[in-house]
Design a protein around this motif. Structure first.
Motif, short mmCIF file in Angstrom:
data_model
loop_
_atom_site.label_atom_id
_atom_site.label_comp_id
_atom_site.label_asym_id
_atom_site.label_seq_id
_atom_site.Cartn_x
_atom_site.Cartn_y
_atom_site.Cartn_z
N GLU A 1 14.17 -1.23 13.40
CA GLU A 1 13.76 0.12 12.98
C GLU A 1 13.20 0.08 11.56
O GLU A 1 12.27 0.81 11.23
N THR A 2 13.76 -0.78 10.71
CA THR A 2 13.25 -0.92 9.35
C THR A 2 11.80 -1.42 9.37
O THR A 2 10.94 -0.88 8.66
N GLN B 1 6.26 4.64 21.07
CA GLN B 1 7.42 5.52 20.89
C GLN B 1 8.58 4.96 21.69
O GLN B 1 8.42 4.54 22.83
N ALA C 1 8.67 -5.33 14.15
CA ALA C 1 9.38 -4.17 14.71
C ALA C 1 9.60 -4.36 16.20
O ALA C 1 10.70 -4.12 16.71
N ALA D 1 9.75 -1.09 11.78
CA ALA D 1 8.94 0.01 12.34
C ALA D 1 8.60 1.03 11.26
O ALA D 1 7.47 1.53 11.20
N ASP D 2 9.56 1.31 10.39
CA ASP D 2 9.29 2.25 9.28
C ASP D 2 8.26 1.67 8.32
O ASP D 2 7.36 2.38 7.86
N VAL D 3 8.39 0.38 8.01
CA VAL D 3 7.41 -0.29 7.15
C VAL D 3 6.03 -0.24 7.80
O VAL D 3 5.02 0.04 7.14
N HIS D 4 5.98 -0.51 9.11
CA HIS D 4 4.72 -0.46 9.86
C HIS D 4 4.08 0.92 9.73
O HIS D 4 2.87 1.03 9.52
N GLU D 5 4.87 1.97 9.84
CA GLU D 5 4.35 3.34 9.72
C GLU D 5 3.77 3.61 8.34
O GLU D 5 2.70 4.20 8.21
N VAL D 6 4.47 3.17 7.30
CA VAL D 6 3.98 3.36 5.93
C VAL D 6 2.68 2.59 5.73
O VAL D 6 1.70 3.12 5.19
N THR E 1 -0.25 4.25 7.48
CA THR E 1 -0.75 5.39 6.72
C THR E 1 -1.60 4.93 5.55
O THR E 1 -2.69 5.46 5.31
N THR F 1 -0.08 -4.66 8.35
CA THR F 1 0.30 -3.60 9.28
C THR F 1 0.65 -4.16 10.66
O THR F 1 1.74 -3.89 11.17
#
Length: 158
Positions: free
Chosen positions: A114-115, A35, A108, A117-122, A125, A101
């Motif tokens: 941040e982009t 975070q 990130a 990081a968003d891809v990493h989150e998707v 999941t 991942t």
């Protein structure tokens, strides 16, 4: 590609499978460390979550090389064709997601993106959902079909 079909996974394949499972669970449990990663100093050491991800990345590359060179046992012939296709695509999706991942997570962190990081989150999941489907299928084979399929990933097999 292997010259002949294999009946079971090798000990190294089984060991890598379970080591990577443990590492992915650990990375997931440590994900709070990341975070506000962009607030860390530019020369900050990679947090444990990131080091685990990096380890998963390289172990998955090794696992992929072994899989391509040695092969893997086929799904049971008694499975309907749609289940065999689903197993095939689920395995390859797991390989891809377990490589991509941590790759996205590394981008990130190191690029402060941040982009990424968003891809990493998707991707995270998708990896967790795909792993849950894979686990459910293995348990289905073990407890409903009772075909011993899960035994192929047992470290203590003879």
């Amino acid at each position: 590609m292997p010259k002949r079909p294999v009946d079971t996974y090798s000990a190294i394949q089984v060991g890598l499978h379970w080591l990577i499972v443990v590492l992915i669970v650990a990375a997931f449990l440590l994900s709070d460390q990341m975070q506000d990663f962009e607030d860390l100093p530019a020369d900050a050491a990679l947090p444990l979550h990131g080091r685990i991800g990096l380890t998963v990345f390289f172990l998955m590359i090794l696992r992929l090389v072994i899989r391509v060179r040695r092969g893997a046992p086929p799904p049971p012939e008694t499975d309907p064709a749609w289940q065999r296709r689903a197993a095939h695509w689920t395995h390859w999706a797991l390989y891809a997601l377990a490589i991509l991942t941590p790759w996205a997570g590394g981008f990130a962190f190191y690029l402060r993106s941040e982009t990424a990081a968003d891809v990493h989150e998707v991707l995270k999941t998708l990896l967790l959902v795909t792993a849950a489907l894979h686990t459910a299928a293995a348990l289905y084979h073990q407890f409903v079909v009772k075909d011993g399929l899960l035994w192929r990933m047992n470290l203590r097999r003879s």
